[in-house]
Structure formats: C-alpha cells, structure tokens
Design an enzyme around this catalytic site. Structure first.
Site, mmCIF file in Angstrom:
data_model
loop_
_atom_site.group_PDB
_atom_site.id
_atom_site.type_symbol
_atom_site.label_atom_id
_atom_site.label_comp_id
_atom_site.label_asym_id
_atom_site.label_seq_id
_atom_site.Cartn_x
_atom_site.Cartn_y
_atom_site.Cartn_z
ATOM 1 N N MET A 92 -4.127 1.614 -4.259
ATOM 2 C CA MET A 92 -4.122 0.284 -3.655
ATOM 3 C C MET A 92 -5.368 0.056 -2.810
ATOM 4 S SD MET A 92 -1.477 -1.182 -4.721
ATOM 5 C CE MET A 92 -0.020 -0.695 -5.626
ATOM 6 N N LEU A 95 -12.271 -0.996 -5.246
ATOM 7 C CA LEU A 95 -13.535 -0.263 -5.183
ATOM 8 C C LEU A 95 -14.683 -1.244 -5.467
ATOM 9 C CD1 LEU A 95 -12.252 2.836 -7.132
ATOM 10 C CD2 LEU A 95 -12.883 2.785 -4.704
ATOM 11 N N HIS A 111 -2.404 -1.613 -14.876
ATOM 12 C CA HIS A 111 -1.971 -2.818 -14.169
ATOM 13 C C HIS A 111 -0.633 -3.270 -14.769
ATOM 14 C CE1 HIS A 111 -2.238 -6.503 -11.838
ATOM 15 N NE2 HIS A 111 -1.890 -7.152 -12.930
ATOM 16 N N GLU A 182 3.842 1.602 -18.579
ATOM 17 C CA GLU A 182 2.804 2.279 -17.797
ATOM 18 C C GLU A 182 2.751 3.788 -18.062
ATOM 19 O OE1 GLU A 182 2.704 1.272 -13.622
ATOM 20 O OE2 GLU A 182 3.769 -0.570 -14.045
HETATM 21 C C1 GRF Z 1 3.332 0.487 -9.719
HETATM 22 O O1 GRF Z 1 3.838 -0.809 -9.463
HETATM 23 C C2 GRF Z 1 2.248 0.386 -10.749
HETATM 24 O O2 GRF Z 1 2.489 -0.721 -11.598
HETATM 25 C C3 GRF Z 1 1.018 0.128 -9.973
HETATM 26 O O3 GRF Z 1 1.203 0.856 -8.758
HETATM 27 C C4 GRF Z 1 2.620 0.951 -8.459
HETATM 28 C C5 GRF Z 1 3.030 2.328 -8.002
HETATM 29 O O4 GRF Z 1 2.610 3.261 -8.966
HETATM 30 N N1 GRF Z 1 -0.133 0.501 -10.733
HETATM 31 P P1 GRF Z 1 2.867 4.865 -8.735
HETATM 32 O O5 GRF Z 1 4.359 5.066 -8.805
HETATM 33 O O6 GRF Z 1 2.338 5.231 -7.364
HETATM 34 O O7 GRF Z 1 2.133 5.519 -9.865
#
Ligand code: GRF
Length: 200
Positions: A92, A95, A111, A182
């Site tokens: 999160m 970059l 994503h 994902e």
């Molecule tokens: C998820 O919502 C994923 O879609 C996004 O980040 C969130 C947490 O992912 N990319 P994770 O469980 O930390 O891999």
C-alpha cells in the site's frame, strides 16, 4: 538460473502466501522468493515469510525521513539480494517514477479489479469492491500488470473474471476475488516473467 524475487507487502500477505505455496508446489519453477520487504511494522505477511525461511526487512518511510530515502533503502536491499523481479502483493504505497524507471517490466502488481475499471489513485483494497458493488456490476475480477509511474497503468499480464453473487458484501467479494483470481494469477505471472527472463 532461477530469477530472484522480492515481494513488497503491507498487510496480511495472502498473496505472498500464494506465491510461497506456488514455489513449493512447482507452479513457480523459474523463480525463487529471496526477500520480503514490508512498509508496515508487524505486518502478518512478515510472519508468513519468516515461517517459510525467507529474509524479511521492514522499511519505514517516516523513520527514514521521506519517500526518496524510503525508495533508496528499498533499492539498496534489492541490489544487496541481487533481485531480478519485484512483486507488489498488497503493497500500500505508490512508488515514484524514480523507482519504477529503474526496473522496466520487472515490477508486477496485483490489482483487485478488471483494469481499466475501478483502478488508479484511491482505488485499493476493500475500497475497490465497495465501488464495484455500488456500481451494480455483475462481473469483476483481478489483474496482474507491470508497474510504471502511472498507478495501475502498466501493461496487463493476466486478468481473470469473477462473478458477483446476490447479497455479496465488499468483504465476501474481496475474498472470492482473492481466492479465484489474485492467488492464481500472481504466481502464474511471476512464472511467466521469470521464464521470459531466463530466455534472454
Ligand atoms: C487485497 O485486497 C489485494 O487485492 C490487494 O491488497 C489486499 C491485501 O492483500 N492487492 P494481501 O492479503 O496482503 O496479499
């Protein structure tokens, strides 16, 4: 020669776990995770990495004094561990071009929508699924793409559709998108990029 992979995380690390499991199960053959970097202290993703015997580092923007020092510390670690492929898995932090331009077609991101829908600035995590449900969509999904200076703007590697079910909440939809898309696409994309690199 296998590609060395660094995974950048911020939270629970379910995508990291999918990568770890895929390496163990032989789905990922041409790459190996050598480093996990978190921008948040205590991220459960770090525990997942430690359990798998993978080196972990926590890099904190505030402690280092800002984005430039933050990105330079990550670059230092990537060079120290001879990293070939960088994977943003629930990472999160945006970059900058300074960072992404150093690794063209070497940074992957997952994503939780079918890009170009519901992506870009402000669209991350559970917020994406809230917007998808508010829009009355019938189908959503996930995308793995290369990362450049535009948030969620790089070339798409894989996408997978996931149905929306009557009564879905953002949470139930997020879990289905993670499980059905994902956690499958990210390991596949790492294997594809690593295999393509091995041919160069
Ligand atoms: C998820 O919502 C994923 O879609 C996004 O980040 C969130 C947490 O992912 N990319 P994770 O469980 O930390 O891999």
């Amino acid at each position: 020669m296998k590609a060395n992979v660094a995974v950048l995380v911020s939270g629970g690390g379910t995508n990291l776990q999918a990568i770890i499991d895929a390496e163990k199960n032989g789905i990922i053959k041409n790459a190996s995770v050598k480093l996990v970097i978190s921008n948040k202290t205590g991220a459960y993703a770090l525990e997942r990495a430690e359990k798998a015997g993978i080196k972990t580092c926590t890099v904190l923007c505030d402690v280092l004094g800002g984005q430039s020092a933050f990105e330079n510390e990550i670059i230092r670690l990537l060079e120290l561990y001879n990293i070939d492929i960088i994977v943003l898995a629930g990472f999160m932090s945006i970059l900058t071009e300074y960072f992404t331009s150093k690794y063209p077609n070497r940074i992957l991101n997952v994503h939780p929508s079918l890009i170009p829908k519901f992506c870009g600035k402000g669209f991350y995590g559970i917020k994406v699924h809230q917007k998808v449900l508010e829009a009355g969509e019938k189908i959503t999904g996930a995308t793995v793409h290369f990362v450049n200076e535009i948030p969620d703007g790089g070339a798409i590697i894989f996408q997978k559709e996931v149905p929306i079910v009557d009564g879905d909440t953002p949470e139930s939809l997020q879990l289905r998108v993670m499980k059905e898309a994902e956690w499958k696409l990210l390991p596949m994309a790492i294997e594809k990029v690593a295999k393509d690199l091995s041919k160069k």
